[in-house]
Design a protein around this motif. Structure first.
Motif, PDB file in Angstrom:
ATOM      1  N   THR A 107       0.811  -1.214   0.000  1.00  0.00           N
ATOM      2  CA  THR A 107       0.000   0.000   0.000  1.00  0.00           C
ATOM      3  C   THR A 107       0.845   1.264   0.000  1.00  0.00           C
ATOM      4  O   THR A 107       0.295   2.362  -0.045  1.00  0.00           O
ATOM      5  N   VAL A 109       2.579   4.203  -1.347  1.00  0.00           N
ATOM      6  CA  VAL A 109       2.364   4.900  -2.609  1.00  0.00           C
ATOM      7  C   VAL A 109       3.644   4.934  -3.441  1.00  0.00           C
ATOM      8  O   VAL A 109       3.615   4.736  -4.663  1.00  0.00           O
ATOM      9  N   MET A 420      -6.166   3.387   1.662  1.00  0.00           N
ATOM     10  CA  MET A 420      -5.534   2.598   0.613  1.00  0.00           C
ATOM     11  C   MET A 420      -5.503   1.118   0.981  1.00  0.00           C
ATOM     12  O   MET A 420      -5.660   0.241   0.118  1.00  0.00           O
ATOM     13  N   SER A 424      -7.325  -1.728  -1.071  1.00  0.00           N
ATOM     14  CA  SER A 424      -6.545  -2.832  -1.629  1.00  0.00           C
ATOM     15  C   SER A 424      -7.012  -4.193  -1.143  1.00  0.00           C
ATOM     16  O   SER A 424      -6.658  -5.207  -1.742  1.00  0.00           O
ATOM     17  N   ALA A 487      -3.987  -2.646  -4.981  1.00  0.00           N
ATOM     18  CA  ALA A 487      -5.405  -2.361  -5.180  1.00  0.00           C
ATOM     19  C   ALA A 487      -5.904  -2.863  -6.534  1.00  0.00           C
ATOM     20  O   ALA A 487      -6.995  -3.420  -6.640  1.00  0.00           O
ATOM     21  N   VAL A 764     -10.676   7.397  -4.836  1.00  0.00           N
ATOM     22  CA  VAL A 764     -10.150   6.251  -4.096  1.00  0.00           C
ATOM     23  C   VAL A 764     -10.563   6.290  -2.629  1.00  0.00           C
ATOM     24  O   VAL A 764     -10.049   5.521  -1.826  1.00  0.00           O
TER      25      VAL A 764
END
Length: 1317
Positions: A107, A109, A420, A424, A487, A764
């Protein structure tokens, strides 16, 4: 041969009844063999071309016949060992699933969206190597917006904002037994150390956290800084101190008159340099009636509400006015000003609380008693920060209830990471429901309502479960290979892989159903199924794999992982469908042979035999009178009465011969007697001959039953054959299709131009959450981002200061960077460093003129700043001779051009970093390596100042604002990158850093990588199709249609407002592979058919329409559960795009492609020379000459069949695998009716009455009657095959003797010819 009349082809078929409607529907044993020869048996087609009986593509046929041979042998082997293959296959897949235990979910970024081996990735790696993981600061943001009104310029709104910030600063958490407060975790300014420990202790406790807020324009901003409760100094001079009552200037004045050893001058100089004067004591109070409002407040006595708009104009300042000035774009949004430039309306407030990074927090508390009770580590610090951030979001978001006049939203970086993670994670409910839908669809679509034995629901459901297991196994292997989940993989891969896998399953099941109606031997049906479908399954799977592998060209980790996982899953699906699913089919064949019900295989079908009467039983109804006919020219046949019975022909249990038996409850065919009156009374006969059809004997009930059966037997294949295909053969329909898709293509091109780059963060975040609302408001009013311009090593910072100044000044050209009132950007570390040296130089010059310094020292009346300047002036920067007392009056710390003295640059840097801590902290320079420490004390005569190491990392902070969409962010990124590249060319290694670059820089090169991947996918698809099909023209047509699907899908995205991000880019690349599923089957069906283009188009649709539609629907069902996702991103970017891809692909594959093939399609792989629509029946292959062998006395030898694809030239050819013993009776029922006058033939009449009339009519006068005679004409077809050489004893074989005589006659004839010559 007729498939309905020969049970020998299915050895244990059971009873078979031959009926007329079966004969009509099955006029040939395997019509595909002669009309789709290369599809059924490429080897036969290849031989016919070699014999000169047809033309065609021999290269393609040679390639396919070899593939078919291997696939056929594989299928036969699987059928022979189906149980073992199924067990081993399921065992292997189950073992692969164990790899899911090693799966990891990514997760981060930076690890997901930063280009691999790209510029940004290298920059982030450089930063991590220099600063360490977890360094830097994080910003926790609070935004306030109005609910109904449009203006926040009122006291109530600001006090609500104050309450939210106070609640945030009061948050306490407990982690690992340690209690943490906001003051422990926040990023705080620092004061220089003094020689007085008491002063250092006071300053440390009063040290405020850095909070950027509009409340800093008012006295209430001091409440946020604390400390809470007030710090009790225990000293009568200071008393209890907090920023709400602290006036630094008054405190310095008190210290001056106190008889103490406080370093008042040093503190005063430090405060003056930072702009710390009255702090908040002279700012207006929002609530002048507050008991703590100081008397020094300008509205304390008047009790008037301050002009909030005027106070907010041009921003606010913190407690250090020189270094902490917050521009108005940073703290207020939705601003409207009057003509004089004063703010009259504000729609949003923004405050930023800054926390330390985990690395800074670990280093700050390391070796302190606060963490002595735990094994202090950076991981402890990380957990403490994340826990506080989660509490911050929860508490602040609950402040503004329904009764509040404004909305308050809080957001933290940890909240984004948590979202996130939720985004995911795999939704088990959606996955299960999606698979259940697919399971039900496979059951219903393959169900035969009118034939429970030949229904295929069982294998359909088993196929769905097999593909599901294959998907799990493929993901397990991906985990073992180290491919991380993210994700995109968790949200789409399980559904997409299931849809793609079930496509091929439907094709094999459809072909298996067709083969089940033919007369292929039981032991070879699975091999024949793989032989026909395996080539296209291999083609589609390989094309999909290559397309996915090609998509891995995009150097974005999340999408590369997605592409690799999809390719591996396609590989596993291909193996399961081609190796394990045929074993399931083979087991289903056993069920069929045993006449057991589909799914409910424990029950046998009760209706295995069906008897249809050719004539109804006699009725006691008098027939209508008929007019007598003239006598015939011949004597009527004698009247007779013959009892005829229904018979059933089936194979023996061992399959060796046929047995004909009476049908149970058979009905007798009887003579029909009709009495008529004759005026003449003379014998006369009337004879008629007619064909008896079922229509004449059908009742209304029978017609309803037949209509019901037709409805139950309706299928997509019937629709394609009878309605859809013929309509496409019409010229007007073709013209309409071409025009429609031309307009659709133009619309797609227009939509493509409308596609914008980007991805909104709101997509998101789940709908209806505070976090989503925060992102919407923050994007609308602020678009605030903090970035840094980083300078690296291998640069002469001391000698090239002009480049650094130009570099900093160049950022003024970026519109979105927040600037000061004079349109200049905020000063950076070199500006502050130079200003500090300039102030010292000024102090030294002033006091040197006042005589406070002598040649090699200073007097006691010299100030601290002047003494420090003197110590700096004598630094040479030379390690061998670090101090030169004579140069104090020869050089200047900063020359006339504004450049710092180069030789002693790093000596000066040490002094500035150690003694002007507030300025260094405000500059956020973050020097690496960290400069040496040196604390000045004017009472000491130590001139040596340690020289710091050359800098390899510095930061220049900037604030970006008003970035509301991706286009503006990318524009700012491009402008900043241009500046960085320009100065890199000048020799200053540098790069930008910040969230905009981490998230959005991928869009700069995204279109390039996407186009590169698409072109590579199309080229690879063209090469694969050309090599396997050996037909570049059909490969080109398929690639053209795939390109149109791409354009139309891209245009669809632009029309409905879907932005181009990495996920749609991957789906566009996948379009090439998925589109092959819709186009390749039709194209292969077209080139493998025989006839003109229209005929081949119809035949192709007839055989591929149903599986393609089933595949499309199955893919839609696979992704339909994505509609229920909480994240708009999943619905908008996954479901909408994939659903559009399926619909567009199906329309192009089943509508446009057939029309294009009917116009521009290539020639068929086989073109007969005699009949353009059918391959001529081949003649038998000549038997090979037997080898000379010694005579053997063995008897009773078995005569195996010689492998041959043909039979006698006068008999319809049968495939090689058919049984060698077959006698097929095809009854043709003919009725001949003769009318006999009374007395014409008494014997016959008596005979007839004796057998057929009731007893009461025996004594009456015999009336005129009809004699009906039923003839059954049987056509007997015998297939003769040549025995293998050497299997017949030459002395006792009749055939051998006849062949010998023939050879002798030939030899004699040749001898006679020679003699004549």
């Amino acid at each position: 041969m007729d498939s309905w009349s020969n049970p020998a082809y299915r050895p244990s078929e059971g009873l078979t009844m031959t009926t007329s409607h079966q004969r009509d529907s099955n006029q040939k044993s395997d019509p595909d063999l002669l009309t789709r020869t290369s599809w059924v048996n490429a080897e036969l087609a290849y031989r016919q071309i070699k014999k000169g009986r047809a033309d065609g593509n021999t290269c393609a046929l040679w390639m396919r016949c070899h593939l078919q041979r291997y696939l056929h042998s594989t299928g036969c082997f699987i059928q022979l060992h189906c149980g073992k293959v199924l067990f081993v296959g399921l065992l292997v897949l189950s073992l692969c699933c164990i790899g899911l235990k090693t799966a990891t979910l990514e997760t981060n970024v930076e690890e997901l969206w930063v280009e691999v081996d790209g510029r940004l990735g290298k920059e982030l790696e450089y930063t991590r190597n220099i600063k360490g993981a977890g360094s830097g600061t994080t910003s926790e943001i609070v935004i306030q917006t109005p609910k109904k009104a449009t203006n926040l310029l009122n006291v109530e709104s600001l006090l609500l904002h104050l309450n939210a910030l106070l609640e945030a600063t009061k948050i306490e958490i407990e982690v690992d037994g340690l209690t943490w407060k906001f003051s422990d975790l926040c990023f705080a300014a620092d004061f220089p150390r003094t020689e007085n420990a008491f002063i250092d202790l006071i300053l440390e406790d009063l040290l405020p956290c850095v909070v950027i807020t509009p409340l800093d324009c008012f006295w209430e901003g001091a409440k946020i800084l604390g400390p809470n409760p007030s710090y009790n100094t225990g000293n009568s001079i200071f008393g209890k101190l907090s920023w709400t009552n602290l006036n630094p200037r008054e405190m310095i004045e008190k210290l001056k008159f106190a008889e103490s050893y406080f370093p008042v001058e040093e503190m005063e100089e430090t405060f003056d340099r930072a702009g710390i004067y009255d702090a908040y004591m002279t700012k207006p109070c929002l609530n002048p009636h507050d008991e703590e409002c100081p008397e020094s407040a300008p509205n304390f006595y008047s009790k008037e509400i301050p002009d909030i708009g005027a106070e907010l104009t041009n921003g606010c300042s913190g407690f250090a006015t020189k270094y902490m000035h917050w521009e108005e774009d940073l703290i207020v949004g939705g601003v409207k000003k009057n003509k004089t430039g004063h703010i009259i309306r504000v729609e949003a407030f923004q405050s930023v609380l800054q926390l330390m990074g985990e690395k800074e927090m670990f280093e700050y508390f390391d070796q302190t008693s606060d963490v002595a009770s735990v094994a202090w580590s950076q991981d402890h610090a990380k957990r403490a920060l994340e826990t506080w951030q989660r509490n911050f979001s929860d508490i602040v978001n609950k402040i503004a209830n329904d009764s509040a006049r404004d909305n308050v939203y809080a957001f933290s970086y940890t909240s984004l990471l948590d979202i996130m993670k939720d985004f995911s994670s795999i939704s088990g409910v959606r996955v299960v429901l999606g698979y259940v839908l697919m399971f039900v669809y496979a059951c219903v679509s393959l169900l035969k309502w009118n034939d429970a034995v030949h229904s295929q629901s069982g294998i359909g459901m088993a196929g769905v479960l097999l593909v599901a297991l294959s998907v799990a196994a493929g993901l397990g292997v991906c985990s073992v290979l180290g491919i991380k989940f993210n994700a995109s993989t968790t949200q789409i891969i399980p559904f997409l892989a299931l849809g793609l896998g079930v496509d091929d399953m439907f094709l094999i099941a459809h072909t298996h159903g067709e083969i089940g109606q033919s007369k292929i031997p039981y032991s070879e049906q699975t091999g024949e199924c793989l032989k026909r479908t395996g080539v296209t399954v291999l083609l589609t799977s390989i094309s999909n794999m290559l397309a996915f592998f090609t998509a891995a060209i995009i150097p974005i980790p999340a999408l590369r992982a997605f592409s690799l996982q999809a390719a591996i899953l396609v590989l596993f699906n291909m193996g399961s469908v081609l190796l394990i699913f045929p074993a399931i089919i083979s087991l289903d064949l056993v069920r069929r042979e045993d006449k057991r019900l589909d799914v409910l295989c424990c029950f046998q079908s009760p209706g295995t035999t069906q008897v249809i009467e050719l004539q109804p039983q006699p009725q006691d109804v008098e027939a209508p009178q008929r007019e007598a006919s003239p006598p015939p020219s011949y004597s009527p046949p004698p009247s007779y009465n013959t009892v005829m019975h229904n018979t059933i022909t089936h194979s023996s249990p061992d399959g060796g011969h046929t047995i004909t038996t009476l049908a149970p409850n058979d009905g007798a065919f009887v003579q029909r007697n009709n009495s008529i009156s004759s005026a003449a009374g003379s014998p006369s006969t009337t004879s008629s001959r007619q064909c008896l059809t079922p229509e004449e004997s059908l009742t209304c009930r029978d017609r309803c039953v037949r209509a019901q059966r037709e409805c139950l037997s309706w299928s997509l294949t019937c629709f394609a054959t009878n309605i859809y295909g013929p309509s496409l053969q019409k010229t007007p329909m073709k013209v309409f299709v071409v025009v429609f898709f031309f307009v659709f293509l133009i619309l797609g091109i227009w939509g493509t131009v409308q596609v914008k780059d980007g991805l909104d963060l709101t997509d998101v975040v789940p709908r209806g959450t505070k976090e989503r609302k925060f992102l919407e408001e923050q994007t609308k009013y602020f678009g605030f981002y903090n970035i840094y311009a980083v300078t690296q090593g291998n640069f002469d910072y001391a000698g090239r200061q002009d480049v650094l100044y130009d570099y900093h000044k160049a950022f003024q050209r970026v519109d979105k960077i927040i600037k000061r009132e004079d349109v200049s950007v905020r000063p950076f570390w070199l500006d502050l460093f130079r200003q500090w040296l300039s102030d010292l130089q000024t102090a030294y010059d002033r006091e040197q003129q006042d005589g406070r310094f002598y040649e090699k020292g200073w007097y006691d009346n010299a100030t601290g700043d002047a003494v420090m300047a003197y110590k700096l002036l004598v630094q040479t920067g030379d390690v061998n001779k670090p101090v030169d007392m004579e140069q104090a009056n020869k050089i200047r710390l900063v020359d006339d051009k504004g450049f710092i003295y180069q030789p002693a640059f790093y000596n000066y840097l040490t002094a500035w970093w150690s003694n002007d801590v507030i300025a260094y902290t405000a500059s956020q320079a973050n020097f690496h390596p960290v400069p040496n420490s040196w604390v000045d004390d004017k009472t000491q005569v130590n001139y040596k100042i340690p020289k710091s190491q050359p800098l390899i990392y510095t930061q220049l902070p900037f604030y970006l604002t008003n970035l509301s969409n991706t286009e503006e962010i990318i524009e700012a990124i491009v402008n900043i990158r241009h500046i960085c590249d320009l100065f890199s060319a000048k020799g200053l290694p540098n790069y930008p850093s910040g969230i905009p670059f981490t998230y959005w820089e991928q869009y700069i090169n995204l279109r390039f990588y996407m186009m590169l991947s698409i072109i590579c996918s199309l080229v690879v698809t063209f090469i694969v199709l050309t090599v396997v099909l050996m037909n570049p023209w059909v490969a080109l047509i398929v690639v053209v249609v795939l390109s149109m699907i791409l354009l139309e899908l891209f245009g669809f995205m632009g029309i409905i407002g879907i932005k181009l991000s990495a996920v749609p880019a991957v789906i566009l690349i996948m379009t090439v592979g998925i589109g092959v599923e819709f186009t390749l089957h039709v194209a292969v069906g077209f080139i493998t058919s025989i006839g003109n283009r229209n005929r081949r188009m119809l035949m192709s649709l007839e055989h591929t329409f149903a599986p393609v539609v089933h595949g499309a629907v199955s893919t839609l069902l696979g992704i339909i559960m994505l509609v229920g996702a909480e994240f708009d991103f999943v619905v908008k970017y996954f479901f909408n795009v994939l659903a559009a891809l399926v619909v567009i692909g199906m329309f192009n594959g089943l509508l446009l492609l057939p029309v294009l093939l009917s116009f521009l399609g290539p020639k068929g792989e086989v073109i007969p020379k005699d009949d353009p629509d059918r391959l001529a029946t081949p003649t038998p292959e000549p038997s090979p000459r037997p080898r000379d062998r010694p005579l053997r006395s063995q008897r009773g030898r078995v005569y195996p069949r010689l492998p041959s694809d043909i039979s006698l030239s006068t008999i319809t050819e049968e495939p090689t695998q058919y049984s060698s013993h077959e006698i097929i009776v095809q009854p043709e029922v003919v009725v001949e009716t003769t009318m006999v006058q009374p007395g014409a033939s008494g014997g016959n009449s008596n005979s007839g009455s004796r057998n057929n009339s009731p007893p009461t009519s025996a004594s009456s006068t015999p009336p005129p009657k009809h004699v009906t005679r039923v003839k059954a004409t049987a056509t007997v077809k015998v297939e003769v095959h040549t025995p293998l050489p050497g299997t017949v004893d030459q002395e006792r074989s009749f055939k051998s003797k006849r062949r010998k005589l023939k050879e002798l006659e030939t030899a004699n004839n040749s001898d006679s010819d020679e003699s004549k010559c």
